[in-house]
Design a protein around this motif. Structure first.
Motif, PDB file in Angstrom:
ATOM      1  N   GLU A  24      39.358  34.139  40.212  1.00  0.00           N
ATOM      2  CA  GLU A  24      39.102  35.236  39.264  1.00  0.00           C
ATOM      3  C   GLU A  24      37.755  35.875  39.552  1.00  0.00           C
ATOM      4  O   GLU A  24      37.611  37.099  39.507  1.00  0.00           O
ATOM      5  CB  GLU A  24      39.133  34.711  37.828  1.00  0.00           C
ATOM      6  CG  GLU A  24      40.491  34.238  37.379  1.00  0.00           C
ATOM      7  CD  GLU A  24      40.458  33.717  35.962  1.00  0.00           C
ATOM      8  OE1 GLU A  24      41.027  34.404  35.098  1.00  0.00           O
ATOM      9  OE2 GLU A  24      39.863  32.641  35.720  1.00  0.00           O
ATOM     10  N   LYS A  25      36.775  35.050  39.840  1.00  0.00           N
ATOM     11  CA  LYS A  25      35.441  35.568  40.133  1.00  0.00           C
ATOM     12  C   LYS A  25      35.389  36.229  41.510  1.00  0.00           C
ATOM     13  O   LYS A  25      34.637  37.165  41.721  1.00  0.00           O
ATOM     14  CB  LYS A  25      34.418  34.449  40.022  1.00  0.00           C
ATOM     15  CG  LYS A  25      34.263  33.944  38.587  1.00  0.00           C
ATOM     16  CD  LYS A  25      33.096  33.013  38.453  1.00  0.00           C
ATOM     17  CE  LYS A  25      32.920  32.540  37.027  1.00  0.00           C
ATOM     18  NZ  LYS A  25      32.629  33.576  36.062  1.00  0.00           N
ATOM     19  N   ARG A  26      36.209  35.763  42.436  1.00  0.00           N
ATOM     20  CA  ARG A  26      36.217  36.302  43.801  1.00  0.00           C
ATOM     21  C   ARG A  26      37.043  37.586  43.888  1.00  0.00           C
ATOM     22  O   ARG A  26      36.608  38.586  44.460  1.00  0.00           O
ATOM     23  CB  ARG A  26      36.777  35.252  44.755  1.00  0.00           C
ATOM     24  CG  ARG A  26      36.844  35.682  46.218  1.00  0.00           C
ATOM     25  CD  ARG A  26      37.567  34.674  47.088  1.00  0.00           C
ATOM     26  NE  ARG A  26      38.982  34.604  46.713  1.00  0.00           N
ATOM     27  CZ  ARG A  26      39.604  33.494  46.282  1.00  0.00           C
ATOM     28  NH1 ARG A  26      38.968  32.340  46.198  1.00  0.00           N
ATOM     29  NH2 ARG A  26      40.885  33.525  45.948  1.00  0.00           N
ATOM     30  N   ASP A  27      38.262  37.559  43.342  1.00  0.00           N
ATOM     31  CA  ASP A  27      39.204  38.656  43.538  1.00  0.00           C
ATOM     32  C   ASP A  27      39.141  39.729  42.456  1.00  0.00           C
ATOM     33  O   ASP A  27      39.524  40.869  42.698  1.00  0.00           O
ATOM     34  CB  ASP A  27      40.639  38.114  43.603  1.00  0.00           C
ATOM     35  CG  ASP A  27      40.821  37.096  44.719  1.00  0.00           C
ATOM     36  OD1 ASP A  27      40.048  37.120  45.701  1.00  0.00           O
ATOM     37  OD2 ASP A  27      41.740  36.259  44.598  1.00  0.00           O
ATOM     38  N   GLY A  28      38.722  39.358  41.269  1.00  0.00           N
ATOM     39  CA  GLY A  28      38.699  40.305  40.159  1.00  0.00           C
ATOM     40  C   GLY A  28      40.091  40.606  39.638  1.00  0.00           C
ATOM     41  O   GLY A  28      41.101  40.211  40.234  1.00  0.00           O
ATOM     42  N   LYS A 102      43.075  40.779  28.608  1.00  0.00           N
ATOM     43  CA  LYS A 102      43.126  40.237  29.965  1.00  0.00           C
ATOM     44  C   LYS A 102      44.603  40.128  30.351  1.00  0.00           C
ATOM     45  O   LYS A 102      45.209  39.059  30.283  1.00  0.00           O
ATOM     46  CB  LYS A 102      42.423  38.881  30.013  1.00  0.00           C
ATOM     47  CG  LYS A 102      42.239  38.318  31.396  1.00  0.00           C
ATOM     48  CD  LYS A 102      41.395  37.042  31.349  1.00  0.00           C
ATOM     49  CE  LYS A 102      41.192  36.462  32.723  1.00  0.00           C
ATOM     50  NZ  LYS A 102      40.360  35.237  32.682  1.00  0.00           N
ATOM     51  N   PRO A 103      45.201  41.260  30.757  1.00  0.00           N
ATOM     52  CA  PRO A 103      46.647  41.296  30.960  1.00  0.00           C
ATOM     53  C   PRO A 103      47.155  40.484  32.153  1.00  0.00           C
ATOM     54  O   PRO A 103      48.342  40.200  32.234  1.00  0.00           O
ATOM     55  CB  PRO A 103      46.944  42.783  31.144  1.00  0.00           C
ATOM     56  CG  PRO A 103      45.652  43.382  31.589  1.00  0.00           C
ATOM     57  CD  PRO A 103      44.577  42.571  30.939  1.00  0.00           C
ATOM     58  N   LYS A 104      46.276  40.104  33.045  1.00  0.00           N
ATOM     59  CA  LYS A 104      46.693  39.312  34.209  1.00  0.00           C
ATOM     60  C   LYS A 104      46.060  37.921  34.177  1.00  0.00           C
ATOM     61  O   LYS A 104      45.779  37.331  35.221  1.00  0.00           O
ATOM     62  CB  LYS A 104      46.354  40.050  35.494  1.00  0.00           C
ATOM     63  CG  LYS A 104      47.034  41.407  35.580  1.00  0.00           C
ATOM     64  CD  LYS A 104      47.300  41.818  36.979  1.00  0.00           C
ATOM     65  CE  LYS A 104      47.916  43.186  37.014  1.00  0.00           C
ATOM     66  NZ  LYS A 104      49.325  43.198  37.054  1.00  0.00           N
ATOM     67  N   ALA A 105      45.863  37.397  32.983  1.00  0.00           N
ATOM     68  CA  ALA A 105      45.278  36.060  32.834  1.00  0.00           C
ATOM     69  C   ALA A 105      46.123  35.035  33.588  1.00  0.00           C
ATOM     70  O   ALA A 105      47.353  35.172  33.659  1.00  0.00           O
ATOM     71  CB  ALA A 105      45.196  35.678  31.352  1.00  0.00           C
ATOM     72  N   PRO A 106      45.481  34.014  34.145  1.00  0.00           N
ATOM     73  CA  PRO A 106      46.219  33.010  34.922  1.00  0.00           C
ATOM     74  C   PRO A 106      46.963  32.023  34.020  1.00  0.00           C
ATOM     75  O   PRO A 106      46.561  30.883  33.825  1.00  0.00           O
ATOM     76  CB  PRO A 106      45.122  32.326  35.737  1.00  0.00           C
ATOM     77  CG  PRO A 106      43.904  32.466  34.898  1.00  0.00           C
ATOM     78  CD  PRO A 106      44.038  33.783  34.191  1.00  0.00           C
ATOM     79  N   PHE A 111      54.089  36.167  29.688  1.00  0.00           N
ATOM     80  CA  PHE A 111      53.344  36.600  28.500  1.00  0.00           C
ATOM     81  C   PHE A 111      53.080  38.092  28.593  1.00  0.00           C
ATOM     82  O   PHE A 111      53.143  38.677  29.670  1.00  0.00           O
ATOM     83  CB  PHE A 111      52.033  35.812  28.348  1.00  0.00           C
ATOM     84  CG  PHE A 111      50.964  36.197  29.333  1.00  0.00           C
ATOM     85  CD1 PHE A 111      49.935  37.045  28.963  1.00  0.00           C
ATOM     86  CD2 PHE A 111      50.982  35.727  30.641  1.00  0.00           C
ATOM     87  CE1 PHE A 111      48.952  37.410  29.872  1.00  0.00           C
ATOM     88  CE2 PHE A 111      50.025  36.077  31.553  1.00  0.00           C
ATOM     89  CZ  PHE A 111      48.993  36.933  31.173  1.00  0.00           C
ATOM     90  N   GLY A 112      52.806  38.689  27.470  1.00  0.00           N
ATOM     91  CA  GLY A 112      52.536  40.120  27.429  1.00  0.00           C
ATOM     92  C   GLY A 112      51.075  40.471  27.536  1.00  0.00           C
ATOM     93  O   GLY A 112      50.705  41.427  28.206  1.00  0.00           O
ATOM     94  N   ASP A 113      50.215  39.691  26.870  1.00  0.00           N
ATOM     95  CA  ASP A 113      48.790  40.017  26.845  1.00  0.00           C
ATOM     96  C   ASP A 113      48.027  38.821  26.297  1.00  0.00           C
ATOM     97  O   ASP A 113      48.580  38.000  25.558  1.00  0.00           O
ATOM     98  CB  ASP A 113      48.544  41.238  25.944  1.00  0.00           C
ATOM     99  CG  ASP A 113      47.127  41.788  26.022  1.00  0.00           C
ATOM    100  OD1 ASP A 113      46.439  41.544  27.037  1.00  0.00           O
ATOM    101  OD2 ASP A 113      46.698  42.475  25.078  1.00  0.00           O
ATOM    102  N   VAL A 114      46.778  38.745  26.668  1.00  0.00           N
ATOM    103  CA  VAL A 114      45.819  37.835  26.046  1.00  0.00           C
ATOM    104  C   VAL A 114      44.661  38.709  25.601  1.00  0.00           C
ATOM    105  O   VAL A 114      44.185  39.549  26.378  1.00  0.00           O
ATOM    106  CB  VAL A 114      45.310  36.766  27.043  1.00  0.00           C
ATOM    107  CG1 VAL A 114      44.173  35.967  26.437  1.00  0.00           C
ATOM    108  CG2 VAL A 114      46.433  35.852  27.473  1.00  0.00           C
TER     109      VAL A 114
END
Length: 128
Positions: A24-28, A102-106, A111-114
């Motif tokens: 997450e920190k590397r790729d964004g 954070k729509p692409k949370a790991p 899921f739809g959204d966090v």
């Protein structure tokens, strides 16, 4: 008089590097922020004067800069820092509600959204 006037910005999107995982920190990934600014807009409306309100274009730039800026482990931190920046940078704003999506949370299930929502205002807080 305590008014319930609001300025609402929705869907401010930028790539950020927030999260607890290295990728997450590397790729964004995209983060989406909504903000509801609470302010008394009567003086701005009466004078038709931008300096008596919150310039929503500048607020949007502030939010996008925070998304793209310093990396945080938690979106809770991003939400609180965003609320604090708005209150600190826009004196006509009396309170602000910030929602960070954070729509692409790991997450390993569909899921739809966090999202995280915080509210901050200028009211004095007692320290426990």
């Amino acid at each position: 008089m305590n008014r319930q006037d609001t300025i609402t910005l929705t869907g401010i999107t930028a790539i950020g590097y927030h999260g607890v995982f290295g990728h997450e920190k590397r790729d964004g990934q995209p983060f989406v922020v909504d903000a509801v600014l609470h302010a008394d807009l009567a003086a701005a409306a009466a004078a038709d004067d931008l300096t008596k309100t919150a310039h929503y274009g500048e607020v949007a730039e502030t939010i996008a800069g925070l998304i793209r800026g310093e990396s945080f482990d938690l979106i809770e931190t991003l939400a609180v820092r965003t609320a604090e920046a708005i209150l600190g940078g826009f004196p006509n704003v009396e309170g602000v509600e910030v929602t960070v999506h954070k729509p692409k949370a790991p997450i390993q299930v569909p899921f739809g959204d966090v999202s995280i929502r915080v509210f901050r205002d200028r009211a004095p807080r007692s320290v426990a």
